[in-house]
Design an enzyme around this catalytic site. Structure first.
Site, PDB file in Angstrom:
ATOM      1  N   ASP A   1       1.501  -1.500   4.758  1.00  0.00           N
ATOM      2  CA  ASP A   1       1.188  -0.310   5.570  1.00  0.00           C
ATOM      3  C   ASP A   1      -0.299  -0.049   5.316  1.00  0.00           C
ATOM      4  OD1 ASP A   1       1.205   2.002   7.016  1.00  0.00           O
ATOM      5  OD2 ASP A   1       2.234   3.211   5.511  1.00  0.00           O
TER       6      ASP A   1
ATOM      7  N   GLY B   1       4.701   6.985  -1.262  1.00  0.00           N
ATOM      8  CA  GLY B   1       5.996   6.326  -1.404  1.00  0.00           C
ATOM      9  C   GLY B   1       7.099   6.640  -0.417  1.00  0.00           C
ATOM     10  N   GLY B   2       6.798   7.220   0.746  1.00  0.00           N
ATOM     11  CA  GLY B   2       7.855   7.507   1.721  1.00  0.00           C
ATOM     12  C   GLY B   2       8.618   6.267   2.142  1.00  0.00           C
ATOM     13  N   LYS B   3       7.875   5.199   2.459  1.00  0.00           N
ATOM     14  CA  LYS B   3       8.527   3.954   2.882  1.00  0.00           C
ATOM     15  C   LYS B   3       9.150   3.233   1.689  1.00  0.00           C
ATOM     16  CE  LYS B   3       5.275   3.504   6.690  1.00  0.00           C
ATOM     17  NZ  LYS B   3       4.379   4.569   6.195  1.00  0.00           N
TER      18      LYS B   3
ATOM     19  N   CYS C   1       0.881  -1.180   0.000  1.00  0.00           N
ATOM     20  CA  CYS C   1       0.000   0.000   0.000  1.00  0.00           C
ATOM     21  C   CYS C   1       0.917   1.227   0.000  1.00  0.00           C
ATOM     22  CB  CYS C   1      -0.902   0.010   1.229  1.00  0.00           C
ATOM     23  SG  CYS C   1      -1.870  -1.493   1.447  1.00  0.00           S
ATOM     24  N   ALA C   2       1.547   1.486  -1.141  1.00  0.00           N
ATOM     25  CA  ALA C   2       2.677   2.422  -1.202  1.00  0.00           C
ATOM     26  C   ALA C   2       2.294   3.878  -0.991  1.00  0.00           C
ATOM     27  CB  ALA C   2       3.397   2.267  -2.540  1.00  0.00           C
TER      28      ALA C   2
ATOM     29  N   CYS D   1      -0.684   3.328  11.120  1.00  0.00           N
ATOM     30  CA  CYS D   1      -0.408   4.532  11.917  1.00  0.00           C
ATOM     31  C   CYS D   1      -1.601   4.771  12.837  1.00  0.00           C
ATOM     32  CB  CYS D   1      -0.118   5.746  11.028  1.00  0.00           C
ATOM     33  SG  CYS D   1      -1.347   6.052   9.754  1.00  0.00           S
TER      34      CYS D   1
ATOM     35  N   ASP E   1      -0.407   0.322  -5.369  1.00  0.00           N
ATOM     36  CA  ASP E   1      -1.457   1.134  -4.748  1.00  0.00           C
ATOM     37  C   ASP E   1      -2.664   1.165  -5.681  1.00  0.00           C
ATOM     38  OD1 ASP E   1      -1.315   3.111  -2.158  1.00  0.00           O
ATOM     39  OD2 ASP E   1      -2.867   3.752  -3.567  1.00  0.00           O
TER      40      ASP E   1
END
Length: 423
Positions: A302, A235-237, A231-232, A355, A255
């Site tokens: 995520d 794209g931070g991770k 679940c990009a 989160c 995504d």
């Protein structure tokens, strides 16, 4: 410096729209500023700070606004502006409004009912109290209601050390400190604009909360592996994973939102990574995913969640979420984790993360998954943290909390697909 009298009207107008909670506050603010381009940068900053302050302190400020006379939305706007810029900066107030504001702003909030001080919706406050008791629940609420610092990740692909980046930022001048847990993290207490800095434009630094950096590290992605960020989003991770892989192997960024993945493209161009493959999928059981079944070394999920761990940055989330919405998310989280698990090869790693700080989005989802998938085993988080040389004390799961770790609220579990028994 005195603010123009029209600022009260602008704040009131955008506040009225935001309090309908039909969409994220930052999007409503951006749209309002686009429609009112005569507002200067300072005026926009004051309005935004006022709005976010109101969202953080909505319970208390709503209670205060009911004590005055006149339109309640105007009183709320005045409270937000006074809190952000000071009463003396406001123009165009009546004598009665000035007197009321002075009385209200002098109230000692420590004497208010604890549930009001929490500035949380009743259902969420009661969950926190049930889980940790009133005293710690209030400390957590206050941490969630405080503005977050700016965290950065140093892009290891670019060759600069954290110390070199700190020295470069100091010339700006921007004071940055190393984060305590992420070896590539930097923390800036104030929130300077960094978009025009050469370090940002050449991809040496990326904006990323320390907790998010740690989630990427838990995946343990290595050179030459096949990895997926399931679940990009923007794209931070994904970028952190690509750097961990030293720009080798193959990294899929899946995504369902083409718009979200489009935000990854400029970041990807700056990063210097060439091993990332963004893929838009229709749903978690898309044929593009089926083709990779059992082939991937690592998969990060995520998962879409309530976002209640990010209230320091997105205070409107607590007023937009409810128990019905969370129950709907639980169904989605279960389906996504189940689908992502099919990609993992024997001996491979599956990381489930949110989160959120709610058990029903975290431990409950993982426990149900393990019960339904005996071919997966939970790897104790204490073991994974030691393996990644992250100095954190945890049990089976990673549970980051703003009042304990100064990060956003994050949860993660590491699962491993069992290798076949050798006869």
């Amino acid at each position: 410096m005195r603010l123009p009298p029209a600022l009260v009207g602008h704040t009131e107008e955008v506040l009225r729209e935001i309090l309908r909670f039909t969409g994220p506050a930052d999007m409503v603010l951006s749209r309002y500023f686009r429609d009112h381009q005569r507002l200067g940068s300072r005026e926009r900053g004051v309005i935004a700070e006022s709005i976010y302050g109101l969202l953080r302190n909505k319970s208390v400020f709503t209670s205060f606004s009911e004590s005055g006379s006149g339109a309640s939305m105007r009183r709320l706007a005045l409270l937000g502006l006074a809190d952000a810029a000071g009463i003396d900066s406001l123009c165009g107030l009546t004598e009665e409004e000035t007197g009321w504001l002075q009385r209200v702003m002098e109230i000692d909030r420590a004497h208010l009912p604890v549930s009001l001080q929490s500035n949380l919706p009743t259902w969420l406050w009661e969950k926190f109290v049930e889980k940790m008791g009133e005293t710690e629940a209030l400390v957590l609420a206050q941490a969630l209601n405080a503005p977050a610092p700016l965290d950065l990740r140093v892009n290891s692909i670019k060759g600069s050390s954290r110390e070199e980046v700190i020295a470069s930022l100091a010339l700006a001048p921007i004071v940055a400190e190393p984060t305590p847990y992420s070896a590539l993290g930097l923390r800036i207490k104030k929130k300077p604009s960094i978009q025009n800095l050469p370090l940002f434009q050449d991809g040496t630094i990326e904006v990323q909360d320390e907790g998010s950096q740690l989630l990427a590290q838990l995946v343990g992605a290595k050179r030459g592996e096949m990895v997926a960020d399931f679940c990009a989003g923007a794209g931070g991770k994904t970028l952190a994973l690509g750097a961990s892989m030293r720009n080798t192997g193959r990294l899929y960024a899946f995504d369902i939102s083409e718009k979200r993945l489009a935000k990854l493209k400029p970041r990807l161009a700056r990063s210097g990574l060439s091993n990332v493959h963004p893929v838009v999928i229709a749903h978690e059981r898309d044929a593009k995913i089926k083709r990779l079944a059992g082939k991937l070394d690592r998969v990060l999920v995520d998962a879409p969640c309530s976002g209640l761990g990010t209230l320091r940055r997105n205070p409107d989330v607590k007023w937009r979420q409810n128990l019905v919405g969370i129950a709907e998310l639980n169904v989605k989280q279960t389906a996504i984790l189940d689908s992502a698990a099919r990609l993992v090869k024997s001996g491979g790693r599956l990381v489930y993360a949110t989160c959120s700080v709610l058990e029903e989005e975290n431990e409950a989802i993982v426990s149900a998954f393990i019960a339904a998938h005996p071919d997966f085993t939970l790897v104790p988080m204490s073991q994974v943290l030691a393996e990644q040389k992250i100095d954190l004390e945890m049990g089976d799961y990673l549970k980051l909390m703003p009042h304990l770790h100064q990060t956003d609220g994050f949860f993660a579990a590491v699962l491993e697909r069992n290798k076949p028994q050798v006869a």
